[in-house]
Design a protein around this motif. Structure first.
Motif, PDB file in Angstrom:
ATOM      1  N   GLN A 235       0.831  -1.294   0.067  1.00  0.00           N
ATOM      2  CA  GLN A 235       0.082   0.003  -0.032  1.00  0.00           C
ATOM      3  C   GLN A 235       0.940   1.396  -0.049  1.00  0.00           C
ATOM      4  OE1 GLN A 235      -2.136  -0.822   3.392  1.00  0.00           O
ATOM      5  NE2 GLN A 235      -3.932  -1.706   2.462  1.00  0.00           N
ATOM      6  N   VAL A 250      -3.455   1.544   5.540  1.00  0.00           N
ATOM      7  CA  VAL A 250      -4.481   1.118   6.523  1.00  0.00           C
ATOM      8  C   VAL A 250      -3.606   0.502   7.824  1.00  0.00           C
ATOM      9  CG1 VAL A 250      -6.657   1.378   5.018  1.00  0.00           C
ATOM     10  CG2 VAL A 250      -5.499  -0.853   5.759  1.00  0.00           C
ATOM     11  N   ALA A 274      -9.517   1.380   7.645  1.00  0.00           N
ATOM     12  CA  ALA A 274     -10.180   1.041   6.182  1.00  0.00           C
ATOM     13  C   ALA A 274     -11.659   1.746   6.020  1.00  0.00           C
ATOM     14  CB  ALA A 274      -9.852  -0.229   5.927  1.00  0.00           C
TER      15      ALA A 274
END
Length: 311
Positions: A235, A250, A274
């Motif tokens: 991410q 997250v 999230a």
């Protein structure tokens, strides 16, 4: 070599560079007296870049000075300009994000305060991956310190800025001695991850071009095939390395803390984060950068009352 670059308004170099730097201890991307300084590696040695905003937030113009033998080559000079434009988000259109934020009672004031921030990106895919590895399971300050040591050991520097080393290329670390990396402070596991990633990218196992054509989920699946890259790292690289503005890391503990502080919420975890950031799609990653600037301002590293281009 002196160049002038236009940026899509609104733009503030100071806010964008601080979102790129993350910490005052960053020795690779430096900011002093209104000037962003950075070195880039090449086969002919380092290129040293100095960038300063001359125009206002609404009429931005950047003055760029490039030093190094490589800038005499028009193709190499253009490569550096392309990288700078990508790193500083000069061509990113945030009009949709600003329109969405205007109707949000929480996000609107935050975005207004940091108006002109563009989403920064690391110079290369390898630099993004190395940042993710260095910052795994340590404080951000510790991870950035490790990256500074890595560049000082393996990255070239220009004589005009001998203290400012370029970030190493994959080929610079493919055969790096593990003892040398351990001496810099990298754990045995992270040493293996770094050299493995360097070899993978040097051999073309994964390329930025392949990632660019994938959707967000596909890009993160591809990143996760690399040793040492799990969900948070994928991410992080998707947002900071590939410019995927819908991706919010997250699992980032610091982001949990600062997001909760901004919104006056109790402690957050990955699942709650999230769920929370879905309301800001497709721009959740931009919220990540704005919350980061809020933290930097609270820590006294960032001055918002200074107009763009005036330092």
């Amino acid at each position: 070599m002196e160049l002038r670059l236009e940026a899509r308004a609104p733009f503030r170099l100071d806010l964008t560079v601080w979102a790129l730097r993350r910490q005052p201890g960053n020795r690779i991307d430096t900011w002093q007296s209104g000037v962003y300084r950075r070195s880039f590696g090449s086969h002919t040695g380092a290129v040293f870049a100095e960038v300063q905003q001359r125009g206002s937030t609404q009429q931005p113009m950047l003055q760029v000075r490039l030093h190094g033998v490589a800038v005499d080559d028009p193709a190499r000079r253009e490569d550096i300009v392309v990288v700078l434009r990508r790193m500083l988000g000069l061509d990113v259109d945030l009009s949709g994000f600003y329109a969405q934020a205007a109707g949000d009672p929480d996000l609107g004031p935050l975005v207004l305060r940091y108006r002109g921030l563009k989403p920064p990106r690391f110079a290369t895919l390898f630099e993004a991956l190395a940042n993710a590895v260095a910052c795994q399971q340590v404080s951000l300050a510790s991870g950035i310190a490790l990256l500074g040591h890595l560049s000082a050991q393996f990255g070239p520097a220009h004589p005009l800025a001998p203290e400012l080393h370029a970030f190493p290329r994959p080929q610079d670390l493919c055969d790096a001695d593990s003892h040398a990396l351990r001496a810099l402070g990298f754990s045995q596991q992270k040493t293996g991850y770094l050299t493995g990633l360097a070899r993978d990218l040097a051999r073309g196992k994964l390329t930025a071009a392949a990632l660019e054509v994938a959707d967000d989920a596909g890009a993160m699946r591809m990143l996760s095939t690399l040793r040492g890259i799990k969900r948070w790292s994928a991410q992080y690289v998707a947002l900071r390395g590939l410019g995927r503005l819908g991706v919010f890391p997250v699992d980032d503990v610091g982001a949990h803390k600062h997001l909760a502080a901004w919104l006056g919420l109790p402690r957050l975890d990955a699942e709650a984060t999230a769920a929370l950031v879905r309301r800001w799609q497709p721009y959740a990653g931009l919220v990540y950068f704005h919350v980061l600037l809020r933290r930097l301002e609270e820590a006294g590293h960032l001055r918002i009352d200074t107009p763009a281009g005036s330092e």
